[in-house]
Design a protein around this motif. Sequence first.
Motif, PDB file in Angstrom:
ATOM      1  N   GLY A  98      32.181 -23.724   1.249  1.00  0.00           N
ATOM      2  CA  GLY A  98      31.138 -24.340   0.444  1.00  0.00           C
ATOM      3  C   GLY A  98      30.839 -25.785   0.748  1.00  0.00           C
ATOM      4  O   GLY A  98      29.834 -26.321   0.272  1.00  0.00           O
ATOM      5  N   SER A  99      31.702 -26.457   1.529  1.00  0.00           N
ATOM      6  CA  SER A  99      31.438 -27.854   1.865  1.00  0.00           C
ATOM      7  C   SER A  99      32.392 -28.312   2.952  1.00  0.00           C
ATOM      8  O   SER A  99      33.504 -27.776   3.097  1.00  0.00           O
ATOM      9  N   THR A 209      32.321 -20.381  -1.985  1.00  0.00           N
ATOM     10  CA  THR A 209      31.128 -20.575  -2.793  1.00  0.00           C
ATOM     11  C   THR A 209      29.893 -20.349  -1.927  1.00  0.00           C
ATOM     12  O   THR A 209      29.951 -20.403  -0.698  1.00  0.00           O
ATOM     13  N   ARG A 210      28.775 -20.132  -2.561  1.00  0.00           N
ATOM     14  CA  ARG A 210      27.522 -19.900  -1.851  1.00  0.00           C
ATOM     15  C   ARG A 210      26.708 -21.179  -1.699  1.00  0.00           C
ATOM     16  O   ARG A 210      25.626 -21.155  -1.134  1.00  0.00           O
ATOM     17  N   ASP A 211      27.242 -22.306  -2.184  1.00  0.00           N
ATOM     18  CA  ASP A 211      26.457 -23.539  -2.265  1.00  0.00           C
ATOM     19  C   ASP A 211      25.870 -23.968  -0.919  1.00  0.00           C
ATOM     20  O   ASP A 211      24.681 -24.264  -0.811  1.00  0.00           O
ATOM     21  N   GLU A 215      21.928 -24.026   0.404  1.00  0.00           N
ATOM     22  CA  GLU A 215      21.273 -25.236   0.893  1.00  0.00           C
ATOM     23  C   GLU A 215      20.768 -25.051   2.320  1.00  0.00           C
ATOM     24  O   GLU A 215      19.665 -25.504   2.664  1.00  0.00           O
ATOM     25  N   GLU A 225      25.070 -32.549   3.875  1.00  0.00           N
ATOM     26  CA  GLU A 225      25.627 -31.274   4.311  1.00  0.00           C
ATOM     27  C   GLU A 225      24.756 -30.525   5.318  1.00  0.00           C
ATOM     28  O   GLU A 225      25.254 -29.661   6.042  1.00  0.00           O
TER      29      GLU A 225
END
Length: 256
Positions: A98-99, A209-211, A215, A225
């Motif tokens: 996710g990041s 996560t799908r974040d 994005e 990101e």
Amino acid sequence: MGRIALIGCRTLALDLERIAAELGLELSSRFFSAVLHDDPSELRRRLQITIDQVSEKGGYDRIVIAYGLCGGGTAGLGARSLPLVLPRVPDCIALLLGSDARYRRQLAACPGTYYLSAGWVESQAERLSKQPDELIENPLVAVDYQYLRSRHGEPEAEAVRDFLESWKRNYRRAVFIDTGAGERPELYESVARVMADRYRWRYEKLTGTRDLFVELLSAERSSDEVLLVPPGHTTRYRAAEQRMEAVLEPAGDTTG
């Protein structure tokens, strides 16, 4: 948002297509084998060829590249008539977690970690069904020895094979990243557990996560990101800042 051409690693296909469908995006996808991670120059070449083909064909509003830096394989990509969108991450693991920040925390806590996901297992589904013990014994068996020999010659291919035989020494932990993708969660997790048991590694399950996927698929501008590369610009990795940027110059292997 318009029509998106997606070019990515096959191990991310499950997550990307599921999220694109949930977001109602019009997506045309092409996924490459994970083998290309072992040859960044070939990865770059294949990506640029596909970017050029999509740009010439037309009918799209953007091209999303679902790869991290991946050994420099995405440095030096040129945007033609369409903007490119890339994640500013070192590899696909950060996308699943996710990041980039979360990935770096995991790397600092336990650098010797082998990560698995639903997409990784499904991309190896045929091999798992035919030779599960061999795949778990050496999950890097997917690297095609004949391909390496044809690209680099016998000595280098032998060196790579020797490295693959000793790969287990580099790891202490097996992690299954659960992003909720796929229809066989018990199988995905069991592959990681079996690997950990066999090599006496520590096993962990992390919730992805799908974040970052969201994005990447929906970005209208660059952020910390995600990088948007305007037409006529080329990706450059700035090693000092550990950051990918877009510069106005011809395509090529640009790192600095």
